[in-house]
Design an enzyme around this catalytic site. Structure first.
Site, PDB file in Angstrom:
ATOM      1  N   ARG A 276      84.252  59.280  65.788  1.00  0.00           N
ATOM      2  CA  ARG A 276      83.686  60.537  66.120  1.00  0.00           C
ATOM      3  C   ARG A 276      83.385  60.440  67.956  1.00  0.00           C
ATOM      4  O   ARG A 276      82.624  59.738  68.311  1.00  0.00           O
ATOM      5  CB  ARG A 276      82.318  60.812  65.825  1.00  0.00           C
ATOM      6  CG  ARG A 276      81.719  61.937  65.937  1.00  0.00           C
ATOM      7  CD  ARG A 276      80.114  62.005  65.514  1.00  0.00           C
ATOM      8  NE  ARG A 276      79.411  61.549  66.788  1.00  0.00           N
ATOM      9  CZ  ARG A 276      78.241  61.106  66.885  1.00  0.00           C
ATOM     10  NH1 ARG A 276      77.601  60.803  65.341  1.00  0.00           N
ATOM     11  NH2 ARG A 276      77.572  60.665  67.792  1.00  0.00           N
ATOM     12  N   HIS A 280      77.347  64.213  67.775  1.00  0.00           N
ATOM     13  CA  HIS A 280      76.997  64.277  66.361  1.00  0.00           C
ATOM     14  C   HIS A 280      77.332  65.976  66.206  1.00  0.00           C
ATOM     15  O   HIS A 280      77.950  66.500  65.375  1.00  0.00           O
ATOM     16  CB  HIS A 280      75.932  63.741  65.765  1.00  0.00           C
ATOM     17  CG  HIS A 280      75.447  64.560  64.440  1.00  0.00           C
ATOM     18  ND1 HIS A 280      76.321  64.430  63.449  1.00  0.00           N
ATOM     19  CD2 HIS A 280      74.479  65.500  63.997  1.00  0.00           C
ATOM     20  CE1 HIS A 280      75.560  64.785  62.116  1.00  0.00           C
ATOM     21  NE2 HIS A 280      74.726  65.634  62.740  1.00  0.00           N
ATOM     22  N   TYR A 289      72.390  56.253  72.284  1.00  0.00           N
ATOM     23  CA  TYR A 289      72.374  55.238  71.414  1.00  0.00           C
ATOM     24  C   TYR A 289      73.586  54.379  71.277  1.00  0.00           C
ATOM     25  O   TYR A 289      74.047  53.419  70.211  1.00  0.00           O
ATOM     26  CB  TYR A 289      71.874  55.783  69.856  1.00  0.00           C
ATOM     27  CG  TYR A 289      72.861  56.891  69.384  1.00  0.00           C
ATOM     28  CD1 TYR A 289      74.066  57.032  68.863  1.00  0.00           C
ATOM     29  CD2 TYR A 289      72.419  58.222  69.622  1.00  0.00           C
ATOM     30  CE1 TYR A 289      74.843  57.896  68.552  1.00  0.00           C
ATOM     31  CE2 TYR A 289      73.001  59.429  69.251  1.00  0.00           C
ATOM     32  CZ  TYR A 289      74.508  59.147  68.912  1.00  0.00           C
ATOM     33  OH  TYR A 289      75.129  60.262  68.119  1.00  0.00           O
TER      34      TYR A 289
HETATM   35  C1  LIG Z   1      70.539  65.505  52.208  1.00  0.00           C
HETATM   36  C2  LIG Z   1      70.282  65.493  53.771  1.00  0.00           C
HETATM   37  N1  LIG Z   1      69.772  64.654  54.468  1.00  0.00           N
HETATM   38  C3  LIG Z   1      69.785  64.424  55.725  1.00  0.00           C
HETATM   39  C4  LIG Z   1      70.460  65.489  56.521  1.00  0.00           C
HETATM   40  C5  LIG Z   1      70.429  65.535  58.031  1.00  0.00           C
HETATM   41  N2  LIG Z   1      71.915  65.019  58.461  1.00  0.00           N
HETATM   42  C6  LIG Z   1      72.856  65.812  58.879  1.00  0.00           C
HETATM   43  S1  LIG Z   1      74.109  65.280  59.280  1.00  0.00           S
HETATM   44  C7  LIG Z   1      73.528  63.648  58.922  1.00  0.00           C
HETATM   45  C8  LIG Z   1      74.483  62.363  59.137  1.00  0.00           C
HETATM   46  C9  LIG Z   1      75.659  62.558  58.385  1.00  0.00           C
HETATM   47  O1  LIG Z   1      76.535  61.384  58.638  1.00  0.00           O
HETATM   48  P1  LIG Z   1      77.974  61.080  58.089  1.00  0.00           P
HETATM   49  O2  LIG Z   1      77.733  61.424  56.512  1.00  0.00           O
HETATM   50  O3  LIG Z   1      78.619  60.042  58.385  1.00  0.00           O
HETATM   51  O4  LIG Z   1      78.927  62.648  58.619  1.00  0.00           O
HETATM   52  P2  LIG Z   1      79.302  63.015  59.929  1.00  0.00           P
HETATM   53  O5  LIG Z   1      78.425  63.839  60.697  1.00  0.00           O
HETATM   54  O6  LIG Z   1      79.438  61.551  60.914  1.00  0.00           O
HETATM   55  O7  LIG Z   1      80.523  63.490  59.788  1.00  0.00           O
HETATM   56  C10 LIG Z   1      72.235  63.787  58.354  1.00  0.00           C
HETATM   57  C11 LIG Z   1      71.595  62.632  58.107  1.00  0.00           C
HETATM   58  C12 LIG Z   1      71.065  66.490  55.754  1.00  0.00           C
HETATM   59  N3  LIG Z   1      71.978  67.499  56.313  1.00  0.00           N
HETATM   60  N4  LIG Z   1      71.239  66.453  54.508  1.00  0.00           N
END
Ligand SMILES: Cc1ncc(C[n+]2csc(CCOP(=O)(O)OP(=O)(O)O)c2C)c(N)n1
Ligand SMILES: [Mg+2]
Length: 391
Positions: A276, A280, A289
Site C-alpha cells: 500500500r 490507509h 507508524y
Molecule cells: C469488522 C471490522 N472491524 C474493523 C474495521 C475497521 N477497519 C477498517 S479497514 C481496517 C483494516 C483492514 O486491513 P486489510 O484487511 O489489510 O485491508 P487494507 O485496508 O489494507 O486494504 C480495519 C481494521 C472494520 N471496518 N470492520
C-alpha cells in the site's frame, strides 16, 4: 536469480503473441513472477501468459487510468468534495491482472479499495464516488456488472462470496466467484468460516488476498506467523503467492484459479504480495507508524513502471501511445471532477427508506427523532426550513 539482458534484444513490433518465448530466466517458484521489477520477462514452471502487444498495452492503459482516477479522488477529498477516500496506489497490477482474468458471468465481491477491479467490470468510476461523498449507499446496481457493492465490514464479503458460489454450483453454472480481501481481514472469523465452508462444499470461489502489508497501522507480522497463502493448506485447498506488482503474473494465477473453480475443483487462495503505497485512507497518516525507506524500496517495484519498461524495450508501444494515454488520463480526471461536483445532495430523510420492506417501529421512531432534530434548526431567515422539505 539470473535475468536475460534485454539490451541485446532488438525492439520489435508485431501482433504476435508475446508469451512462451524461449530463453527466459526462471523466477522463484514460491513467488509467481513473470515480469521482474526491472521489466524483464521471466519464466515460471506452472504459469504463463501469451498476450499480443495490443493486449499488453490494454493492461498498461487499465493501470494508468485507474491510477489517474485514484489520484483525482484523493485530490477531491482534499478539496472537501469527498468525505473520505481509500486509495489503491501501488495495487494496480493485483487488481487489473485479476480483474482482466474474469469472465463477464463471474461475480465479484470487493472490499472498499477495488477501484481497479471495478474499472475492469465496466462500473463507471464516477459511480464509485457517491458513497465517499455521502450522497448514496453504493452507487451502482451489483447485478449490472456482476460487481457487488463495496463492503466495509472487514472480511464479511468472503462469506457472501462463498454463499453465492455455493448457489452457482447448485445452479449447475460454470461461472466462478472471486472474493477480494486484505491481509488484516485474514484474521477475521468470517474469513476462516468462508474457507471452511467453501472447502467442504467445493464452492467455485477464488479468495484473492491483496497482502499490502498493512491493516491501517498493523503490519502483517501481527496477523500471521506463516505466509498467508500457506493457510489454505490447513483447509484443504491450494494456496499460491504471486507478485502482486506484476500484472502478468496476477493475470495468469487468477485465470488458473478461476478455471480450477469452473472445473468443480473448489476454492483457491491467491495471496498477491504487494504494498500500500499511500495512506490507509485520507484520514490516516502513515508517517506515524512506518518508515519512509520502506515506501521508497517499494517504489522501485512499481507495477506500472515495470510494464512500461517492458513495452518500451520490446518495442510494443511508441511515444504516440504514451502521449495519447496521458491525454486520455487528463480527460478522465476532468470528467470525474465535474461529475462529483454535480452530484445532487440526497433528501435527508431518504436515509430511512429501503431498510425494511414492511417498515419497522424502531425506524419509525428514529425517523421522527431525526425530523424533530432537523426542525430545531428551522428559522424564519432560512425561509422556514423544516425536516423533509429541504436537503
Ligand atoms: C469488522 C471490522 N472491524 C474493523 C474495521 C475497521 N477497519 C477498517 S479497514 C481496517 C483494516 C483492514 O486491513 P486489510 O484487511 O489489510 O485491508 P487494507 O485496508 O489494507 O486494504 C480495519 C481494521 C472494520 N471496518 N470492520
Ligand atoms: Mg492490508
Amino acid at each position: 536469480m539470473t535475468v536475460e539482458s534485454t539490451a541485446a534484444r532488438k525492439p520489435r513490433r508485431s501482433s504476435k503473441r508475446t508469451g512462451s518465448s524461449a530463453g527466459k530466466a526462471v523466477a522463484d517458484p514460491q513467488l509467481v513472477q513473470l515480469l521482474t521489477p526491472e521489466g524483464q520477462r521471466v519464466e515460471h514452471p506452472d504459469y504463463d501468459v501469451d498476450l499480443t502487444p495490443e493486449e499488453l498495452r490494454g493492461l498498461y492503459r487499465d493501470m494508468v487510468l485507474t491510477r489517474r482516477f485514484d489520484a483525482e479522488a484523493t485530490a477531491l477529498q482534499r478539496q472537501g468534495e469527498l468525505g473520505l477516500w481509500a486509495s489503491l496506489l501501488g495495487q494496480e497490477a493485483a487488481q487489473i491482472g485479476s480483474g482482466r482474468a474474469l469472465r463477464d458471468d463471474d461475480y465479484v465481491f470487493p472490499t472498499y479499495r477495488e477501484h481497479g477491479v471495478a474499472w475492469c467490470r465496466g462500473v463507471d468510476p464516477t459511480n464509485l464516488l457517491g458513497m465517499f461523498r455521502g450522497v448514496n449507499h453504493g452507487g451502482w446496481d451489483p447485478n449490472s456488472n456482476n460487481f457487488h457493492l463495496y463492503t466495509i465490514v472487514i472480511g464479511s464479503q468472503t462469506l457472501h462470496a462463498t454463499g453465492y458460489a455455493m448457489g452457482v454450483a447448485k445452479d449447475g453454472a460454470d461461472s466462478a466467484v472471486i472474493a477480494y480481501f486484505g491481509d488484516g481481514a485474514s484474521s477475521q472469523g468470517d474469513v476462516a468460516e468462508s474457507f471452511t465452508f467453501s472447502a467442504v462444499y467445493n464452492a467455485p470461489v477464488v479468495f484473492f488476498c491483496q497482502n499490502n502489508q498493512w491493516a491501517i497501522s498493523e503490519p502483517t507480522e501481527k496477523q500471521t506467523r506463516v505466509p498467508l497463502y500457506q493457510r489454505a493448506q490447513g483447509y484443504g485447498f491450494p494456496g499460491v503467492r504471486v507478485d502482486g506488482n506484476d500484472v502478468l503474473a496476477c493475470l495468469a494465477v487468477t485465470r488458473s484459479a478461476l478455471e480450477r473453480a469452473r472445473r468443480g475443483e473448489g476454492p483457491t487462495l491467491v495471496e498477491a504480495f504487494t504494498y500500500r503505497m499511500g495512506a490507509h485512507t485520507t484520514s490516516d497518516d502513515p508517517t506515524k507508524y512506518r518508515a519512509d525507506e520502506e515506501r521508497e524500496a517499494w517504489e522501485a517495484k512499481d507495477p506500472i513502471l515495470r510494464l512500461k519498461t517492458y513495452l518500451e524495450n520490446e518495442g510494443h508501444a511508441d511515444e504516440a501511445f504514451f502521449t495519447s494515454l496521458e491525454e486520455e488520463s487528463e480527460t478522465l480526471g476532468k470528467r470525474v471532477r465535474e461529475a462529483v461536483r454535480a452530484m445532487p445532495d440526497p433528501d435527508r430523510m431518504a436515509i430511512f427508506e429501503n431498510i425494511y420492506a414492511d417498515g419497522h417501529a424502531l425506524v419509525d421512531e428514529e425517523r421522527a427523532q431525526f425530523a424533530a432534530y432537523q426542525a430545531s434548526f428551522a428559522t424564519e431567515s432560512d425561509g422556514g426550513f423544516a425536516a423533509g422539505e429541504g436537503k
